[in-house]
Motif scaffolding. Structure first.
Motif, short mmCIF file in Angstrom:
data_model
loop_
_atom_site.label_atom_id
_atom_site.label_comp_id
_atom_site.label_asym_id
_atom_site.label_seq_id
_atom_site.Cartn_x
_atom_site.Cartn_y
_atom_site.Cartn_z
N GLU A 162 -30.47 -16.33 -3.56
CA GLU A 162 -30.95 -17.09 -1.41
C GLU A 162 -30.34 -18.34 -0.98
N ASP A 189 -33.02 -8.50 -0.37
CA ASP A 189 -33.80 -9.59 0.50
C ASP A 189 -34.88 -9.60 2.10
N ALA A 202 -34.87 -21.25 11.44
CA ALA A 202 -33.76 -21.92 11.19
C ALA A 202 -33.40 -22.97 12.08
N SER A 238 -26.69 -20.96 7.13
CA SER A 238 -26.45 -22.21 8.56
C SER A 238 -25.88 -22.41 9.12
N PHE A 267 -35.69 -15.65 3.01
CA PHE A 267 -35.24 -16.68 4.35
C PHE A 267 -35.56 -18.03 4.32
N ASN A 268 -36.25 -18.80 3.68
CA ASN A 268 -37.16 -19.84 3.85
C ASN A 268 -37.39 -20.76 3.35
N HIS A 305 -26.86 -14.62 6.41
CA HIS A 305 -27.38 -14.67 5.43
C HIS A 305 -27.19 -13.58 4.06
N ASN A 345 -28.61 -18.81 2.10
CA ASN A 345 -29.83 -19.57 2.92
C ASN A 345 -28.50 -20.23 3.69
N GLU A 346 -27.89 -21.62 2.94
CA GLU A 346 -27.42 -23.25 3.64
C GLU A 346 -25.53 -22.05 4.36
#
Length: 268
Positions: A115, A94, A159, A123, A99-100, A78, A119-120
């Motif tokens: 954010e 962060d 995740a 991932s 993260f959710n 991240h 995250n994307e």
């Protein structure tokens, strides 16, 4: 999968520029060093991760108090997203909530767009699209499958679930994120034709599996083969007057430290 975002493109480009198909077996500190940055694990009092931009190098910090290495990897990835995409922006430290968030929920947080992008990026970096889809396609959805995918890519269950729902070709799901006993947000696959009950900012329904975890203080109350519990469709979803109340399944991932539950709901 949905249309590629800038974050997905940037993560794929980074892998390509490094000559890598994936970084599953690489230590994150070595990978980050190759980006002319430094990874430090230390105790952080109010956050799980942060990035500090210097004149020549950046420092990525990950909270050493995080219990699971898979979560530490996602936090580090991240922050790499911030390093690649947000160098000239003012970013907050962060926290777990950052993260959710998932697409459509980014307005709930300050700097939510950044954010979500981070995250994307994380991932895609940790679970590359083509590899993840290859591992998941044609396999019956179950808690065991999510466990196997998380072990394959060294990512947390949470995740992995968020990654899985990005692929419309895979089994349709509904995710409900519960924090401090209240539903914070939900998201479903486009192909899952259901109408969610009005639970935002309310307790989960009394006959849901999520309530069982709340009543048991976030303990893991079911073994792996029992994690998929049968519920009624009407537990979470509204029915019209002609609709049959059919069986669905609910599988919960509780996190006691943060007082959260991720409920995964699907039809067989």
């Amino acid at each position: 999968m949905r249309k590629a975002t800038n974050a997905h493109i940037q993560a794929k480009r980074l892998l390509e520029n490094c000559g890598l198909d994936e970084i599953t077996d690489l230590d994150m500190d070595l990978f980050i060093a190759g980006l002319d940055a430094m990874l430090i694990e230390e105790e952080l009092s109010n956050c799980d991760g942060k990035i500090i931009f210097g004149n020549s190098k950046a420092v990525i910090k990950v909270n050493s108090k995080i219990q699971f290495p898979e979560r530490k990897r996602f936090v580090a990835a991240h922050e790499i997203g911030h390093l690649i995409m947000h160098k000239n922006m003012q970013l907050p430290d962060d926290t777990f909530a950052n993260f959710n968030i998932i697409e459509g929920m980014e307005n709930a947080l300050k700097n939510g767009k950044q954010e979500l992008e981070a995250n994307e990026f994380a991932s895609e970096l940790l679970m590359p699209e083509s590899l993840f889809y290859k591992e998941a396609k044609g396999k019956k959805f179950s808690p065991l499958l999510i466990k196997q995918l998380s072990e394959r890519f060294k990512t947390s269950l949470t995740a992995t679930i968020f990654r899985y729902i990005q692929f419309e070709q895979l089994h349709p799901l509904c995710l409900v994120f519960i924090e401090n006993g209240k539903v914070r947000y939900w998201k479903k696959s486009d192909s899952l034709i259901v109408w969610m009950g009005d639970y935002n900012r309310l307790s989960p329904p009394s006959d849901s599996v999520a309530v069982e975890y709340l009543q048991n203080n976030y303990d893991f109350i079911y073994k792996l083969e029992e994690k998929a519990q049968t519920i009624n469709k009407s537990t979470w979803f509204n029915l019209n007057q002609y609709e049959e109340d059919t069986p669905f399944y609910e599988y919960c991932i509780p996190t006691r430290r943060y007082k959260t539950i991720l409920s995964i709901i699907w039809e067989d």
